[in-house]
Design an enzyme around this catalytic site. Structure first.
Site: not given
Lengths: 342, 342
Positions: B6, B8, B69-70, B176, B192, B221, B282, B288
């Site tokens: 997973h 992106h 990118r989701a 997703h 999400y 997730h 992810e 982050r």
């Protein structure tokens, strides 16, 4: 004392639910609702003695904080006027249950919310339920549109009149959606849990706790997906420079224990401070069967708490102390109702 | 080999995202989109070498199953035509990344979905991505309306053309959602996770696995709120007479490990059979920051799996074996891409 903070009157007398159907049909036909049905004390006693009271005794719990059936609130049906009459009927019935079984039930109100209608419409009913009925909290539906999410998020000042009233009366709100009328969301299979998760996240991204430092919310069903993703939420808060999630949320937000297996309860107790967990089962609710893996009802959540590696003092907080603290009027109401008991 | 299923392309070149904005603005103005920007291989290399490749090396992972990118999919923006052009541009860029770094990235397609438009629109792009680009899966958005949930649930035959195509190519779909344009739902903070929970529950209440016995879905997730509420879902399946949840779902549904703290990972591994868990992070995604409680990035999920009380063989399934099984074309694509590597 073992206090279950999350019970709904899912066994209410048939004439009550029957009237609701007539009311909505009359509204659709542009006609006045029929008169409300008469229900005797014996009719009410019967639904409780064979239902919630029986389960309390079987499971060894003492008191249920009791509110109208959540899926039955149906704030997406009818309009503000039908919601007002329906909430009044439902809350009156809860009041009668608490009068008939004063040692076993304390009331929480459903609100006369209606999709697109101002939350101000709820204020008179809150006053009535607290002042006349002795209720100790409210259920606040963050999605009166029933799975379409058309009203503003809980962060919006739209909801502030209700928050002001909650603070005025020192009552908490359980963030609890009602039935889904959106085919993408099964009521108890996804809408309830998603409503919990969204409600928590809306409050997290808000000024509500700055504006109402003493306000308190219970996120039911174990907090939806939140405790399982506590690291994600800690990280999201940090990335958004909101500060430590615990400092941001845990003076005002509490989680109930409506999680229907031991591993989930273990996670909840590991991740969320014990001061923020309130015992609850939502018994005779979403999941009614017996778990073949344990031989006990899925929603007999007391058994899971009993198995957690916590001290007796900590379990006492979960079972009783936290409920008395979060529902600030509870101890006084317990004392008052007990005095009226035979 | 450690396969992250997973990832992106969250670091895609600025001209790419810039063109998307121009495209949507042109659509709103009723004008044709400008020509797509030219991006050099060096521009692409730079975004990967300083981004995903760097993180792979730091964390000791080998291969990322990589898709556009989701949140950028934006199926609620524009119309079917803009979605078609945007999906083509995004997937082409993923193909270029995989060509430039054939040992490190294998592609997964975003689909040209559009709110209210038939999923049949996706079929040609799926063919192209599998046949020409060597992609091994797709991301399927269960809510193209972006948080309004206006399209039918995944249980509906509306989606069957995509399911038929998935089976034809032996490719799985990750369920997703994309960005939320509904103010009630923060994209990464609730939409999400709620999309995951709803997607699982929609499939649970469906005939999809009867009609497509070999089809496979990954719920990202960590499965949203599902594993934390596994007892609830077992009980709901039982009450609805759907049979054992494990038999109903676990031949076809898999969960990734994008859960950003150890207690959540422990729950996942305790509740979900190891054969149904796929390693994923992810990374450079929703969260982050560095967790002050561990000193490591929240999304460095390999560290959590390393700490789980599982055998090396079981960890091998989570890190590699399950991905090769669920993405049935993966092993062949790995071999082919490796052969092209310098």
């Amino acid at each position: 004392m073992i206090i279950d903070c999350h019970g709904h009157y899912t066994t209410s007398p048939r004439p009550h639910e029957g009237w609701r159907q007539q009311q909505i049909e009359a509204h659709a036909a542009g006609k006045p609702a029929p008169p409300r049905p008469t229900m005797t004390d014996d009719e009410i006693r019967e639904t409780i003695e064979g239902g919630q009271l029986k389960v309390q005794r079987e499971r060894g719990t003492d008191l249920t904080i009791f509110s109208p059936r959540a899926a039955g609130m149906g704030h997406h049906l009818g309009d503000a006027t039908t919601s007002e009459a329906w909430a009044a009927a439902c809350n009156e019935l809860i009041c009668r249950v608490c009068s008939l079984f004063p040692k076993n039930f304390v009331g929480v109100a459903m609100l006369p919310q209606s999709a697109g209608a101002s939350p101000r419409n709820c204020l008179a009913e809150i006053d009535r339920c607290v002042n006349q009925y002795g209720f100790v909290g409210v259920n606040l539906n963050p999605d009166p549109s029933g799975g379409h999410w058309r009203d503003p998020p809980l962060s919006d000042r739209y909801w502030y009149p209700v928050y002001e009233k909650m603070v005025e009366h020192a009552i908490p709100a359980m963030v609890h959606v009602s039935a889904s009328c959106n085919p993408t969301h099964h009521t108890t299979g996804s809408h309830y849990l998603n409503g919990d998760t969204a409600g928590f996240n809306q409050l997290m991204n808000s000024s509500v706790f700055k504006d109402f430092p003493t306000i308190k919310f219970i996120i039911p069903h174990g907090g939806g997906g939140v405790p399982y993703h506590w690291g994600r939420y800690r990280g999201l808060a940090q990335d958004a420079k909101l500060g430590l999630l615990s400092e941001l949320m845990l003076n005002n937000v509490f989680f109930d224990t409506c999680v229907y297996h031991l591993p989930g309860q273990e996670l909840l107790a590991k991740v969320i401070p014990v001061d923020n967990i309130l015992f609850a089962s939502e018994m005779i609710g979403a999941v009614r069967g017996v778990d073949p893996e344990t031989g006990h009802h899925y929603d007999d959540t007391k058994r899971y708490i009993d198995q957690l590696p916590l001290s007796a003092a900590d379990k006492g907080k979960i079972f009783e102390g936290n409920a008395r603290r979060v529902y600030a009027r509870l101890s006084a109401v317990i004392a008052k109702q007990s005095a009226t008991a035979v």
